[in-house]
Design a protein around this motif. Structure first.
Motif, PDB file in Angstrom:
ATOM      1  N   PRO A 197       0.794  -1.245   0.000  1.00 29.94           N
ATOM      2  CA  PRO A 197       0.000   0.000   0.000  1.00 29.94           C
ATOM      3  C   PRO A 197       0.820   1.287   0.000  1.00 29.94           C
ATOM      4  CG  PRO A 197       0.100  -0.883   2.217  1.00 29.94           C
ATOM      5  CD  PRO A 197       0.858  -1.853   1.358  1.00 29.94           C
ATOM      6  N   ARG A 230       6.382  -9.329 -13.197  1.00 28.14           N
ATOM      7  CA  ARG A 230       7.211 -10.234 -14.007  1.00 28.14           C
ATOM      8  C   ARG A 230       7.183  -9.858 -15.482  1.00 28.14           C
ATOM      9  NH1 ARG A 230       4.464 -15.641 -11.810  1.00 28.14           N
ATOM     10  NH2 ARG A 230       2.678 -14.244 -12.020  1.00 28.14           N
ATOM     11  N   LEU A 282       8.057 -17.129  -7.913  1.00 28.65           N
ATOM     12  CA  LEU A 282       7.521 -15.788  -8.223  1.00 28.65           C
ATOM     13  C   LEU A 282       8.540 -14.713  -7.817  1.00 28.65           C
ATOM     14  CD1 LEU A 282       5.208 -13.764  -8.873  1.00 28.65           C
ATOM     15  CD2 LEU A 282       4.364 -14.127  -6.546  1.00 28.65           C
TER      16      LEU A 282
HETATM   17  C1  SAM Z   1       5.430  -6.943   0.687  1.00 31.87           C
HETATM   18  S1  SAM Z   1       4.041  -6.343  -0.140  1.00 31.87           S
HETATM   19  C2  SAM Z   1       4.600  -4.756  -0.658  1.00 31.87           C
HETATM   20  C3  SAM Z   1       4.583  -3.714   0.432  1.00 31.87           C
HETATM   21  C4  SAM Z   1       4.921  -2.343  -0.105  1.00 31.87           C
HETATM   22  N1  SAM Z   1       6.228  -2.336  -0.762  1.00 31.87           N
HETATM   23  C5  SAM Z   1       4.905  -1.290   0.961  1.00 31.87           C
HETATM   24  O1  SAM Z   1       5.965  -0.911   1.475  1.00 31.87           O
HETATM   25  O2  SAM Z   1       3.829  -0.808   1.303  1.00 31.87           O
HETATM   26  C6  SAM Z   1       4.095  -7.230  -1.646  1.00 31.87           C
HETATM   27  C7  SAM Z   1       3.159  -6.722  -2.721  1.00 31.87           C
HETATM   28  O3  SAM Z   1       3.396  -7.486  -3.906  1.00 31.87           O
HETATM   29  C8  SAM Z   1       2.201  -7.509  -4.643  1.00 31.87           C
HETATM   30  N2  SAM Z   1       2.335  -8.567  -5.664  1.00 31.87           N
HETATM   31  C9  SAM Z   1       2.168  -9.910  -5.540  1.00 31.87           C
HETATM   32  N3  SAM Z   1       2.441 -10.530  -6.717  1.00 31.87           N
HETATM   33  C10 SAM Z   1       2.798  -9.549  -7.601  1.00 31.87           C
HETATM   34  C11 SAM Z   1       3.178  -9.550  -8.975  1.00 31.87           C
HETATM   35  N4  SAM Z   1       3.279 -10.686  -9.675  1.00 31.87           N
HETATM   36  N5  SAM Z   1       3.446  -8.355  -9.557  1.00 31.87           N
HETATM   37  C12 SAM Z   1       3.348  -7.190  -8.859  1.00 31.87           C
HETATM   38  N6  SAM Z   1       2.989  -7.135  -7.557  1.00 31.87           N
HETATM   39  C13 SAM Z   1       2.728  -8.306  -6.937  1.00 31.87           C
HETATM   40  C14 SAM Z   1       1.140  -7.717  -3.579  1.00 31.87           C
HETATM   41  O4  SAM Z   1      -0.111  -7.290  -4.043  1.00 31.87           O
HETATM   42  C15 SAM Z   1       1.675  -6.865  -2.434  1.00 31.87           C
HETATM   43  O5  SAM Z   1       1.081  -5.600  -2.442  1.00 31.87           O
END
Ligand code: SAM
Length: 302
Positions: free
Chosen positions: A109, A159, A207
């Motif tokens: 977020p 990706r 992933l």
């Molecule tokens: C650890 S959280 C990120 C937290 C964010 N960086 C922050 O500081 O608020 C990981 C995020 O990766 C997203 N996500 C999962 N698979 C993804 C993909 N294939 N491509 C882009 N985002 C992805 C999820 O929706 C999630 O919001």
């Protein structure tokens, strides 16, 4: 055996680690320099009767003695943002310069996006991407409240992300704060260990590896990629980096963070990892009274 027991051989003080995982987290906010410097934000909180304790390693991090900092006017005015202390590490390690082109691959977020915007002095291009549209609406409202105007939001699978349509050949800096099993959030989420373990970590590692590869390929030569997770699992941390070191033009580099930590692992569960993985850092909850975190800094070569 619970999900954390497999870490007994690698944690420096396992009893202290387990004890810290049981305790609630301190309440911490980040002062948002786009709108107010840390002294001004701290003074405004103190005017509302909140006791503020500063953190030496990062002057923007303020510990507060309220578990509802979101109910204060400095929050509504965008002077502060609720952000766990260790979550503030990777943006500082990426350390972008004003004017840089930065990609935040998994941004929602937006805690680290808005911190990156602050470090950029809100000048440059910060592309904040996430594949989850619902979480992106939280990012948009955080960016608006915190006054981060250099942010462009995209909703793609990281990706397959391409910056072609934005006139960018390659980014100066990329943050890959990838989805993970979140074991390190146990102190704020008691259910965090319900679905974790080696199988779950191996499943998500593919992933994570693909996102890190994309991050490297979209970074200019000499540019920086920071990889981070909030899990203890070596399969998602050193294991992922070890794989990309084999076949991507990238090397781990040292970085300083003035917080207690342990070095990245070079062996786990019968596997050995590249020796340079000691340049990565593991932050365990008992070391600094925080959540758990992993961070690595990579420089992209030819
Ligand atoms: C650890 S959280 C990120 C937290 C964010 N960086 C922050 O500081 O608020 C990981 C995020 O990766 C997203 N996500 C999962 N698979 C993804 C993909 N294939 N491509 C882009 N985002 C992805 C999820 O929706 C999630 O919001």
């Amino acid at each position: 055996m619970d999900a954390l027991e497999r870490y007994e051989p690698i944690v420096d003080d396992y009893a202290a680690f387990r004890e810290a995982c049981e305790r609630p987290l301190p309440s911490v906010v980040r002062a948002n320099g786009i709108k107010a410097d840390p002294d001004r934000a701290a003074a405004a909180l103190e005017d509302e009767g909140v006791t503020v304790t500063r953190r030496a390693w990062n002057p923007s991090i303020l510990e507060v003695d309220t578990d509802k900092p979101g109910n204060t006017w400095p929050y509504f005015h965008g002077w502060i943002h609720g952000q766990e202390e260790v979550s503030a590490i990777p943006a500082r390690v990426l350390d972008p310069e004003p004017g840089d082109a930065v990609w935040d691959a998994c941004a929602a977020p937006g805690s680290k996006t808005t911190q990156l915007a602050d470090l950029l002095d809100d000048a440059g291009l910060l592309m904040a991407n996430d594949d989850n549209l619902g979480r992106l609406s939280a990012l948009r409202s955080n960016a608006e409240r915190l006054g981060a105007t250099c942010v462009a939001v995209t909703n793609e699978d990281a990706r397959r992300f391409t910056a072609d349509g934005f006139g960018i050949d390659a980014f100066d800096a990329v943050l890959a704060d990838v989805p993970c099993t979140c074991e390190g959030t146990i102190r704020k989420n008691a259910d965090a260990l319900d679905t974790v373990g080696r199988e779950a970590s191996l499943n998500i590692a593919a992933l994570q590896t693909d996102i890190l590869r994309r991050a490297i390929r979209l970074t200019r030569e000499g540019g920086t990629v920071v990889y981070s997770t909030c899990t203890f699992a070596p399969e998602e941390n050193e294991g992922v980096i070890d794989r990309v070191l084999d076949d991507e033009p990238v090397a781990l580099v040292d970085f300083d963070v003035d917080l207690a930590h342990s070095p990245g692992l070079t062996a786990w569960n019968g596997e050995t990892y590249d020796g340079s993985l000691t340049r990565a850092k593991r932050f365990y909850p008992h070391q600094n009274d925080t959540g758990g975190f992993f961070c690595a800094k990579l420089e992209v070569g030819a």
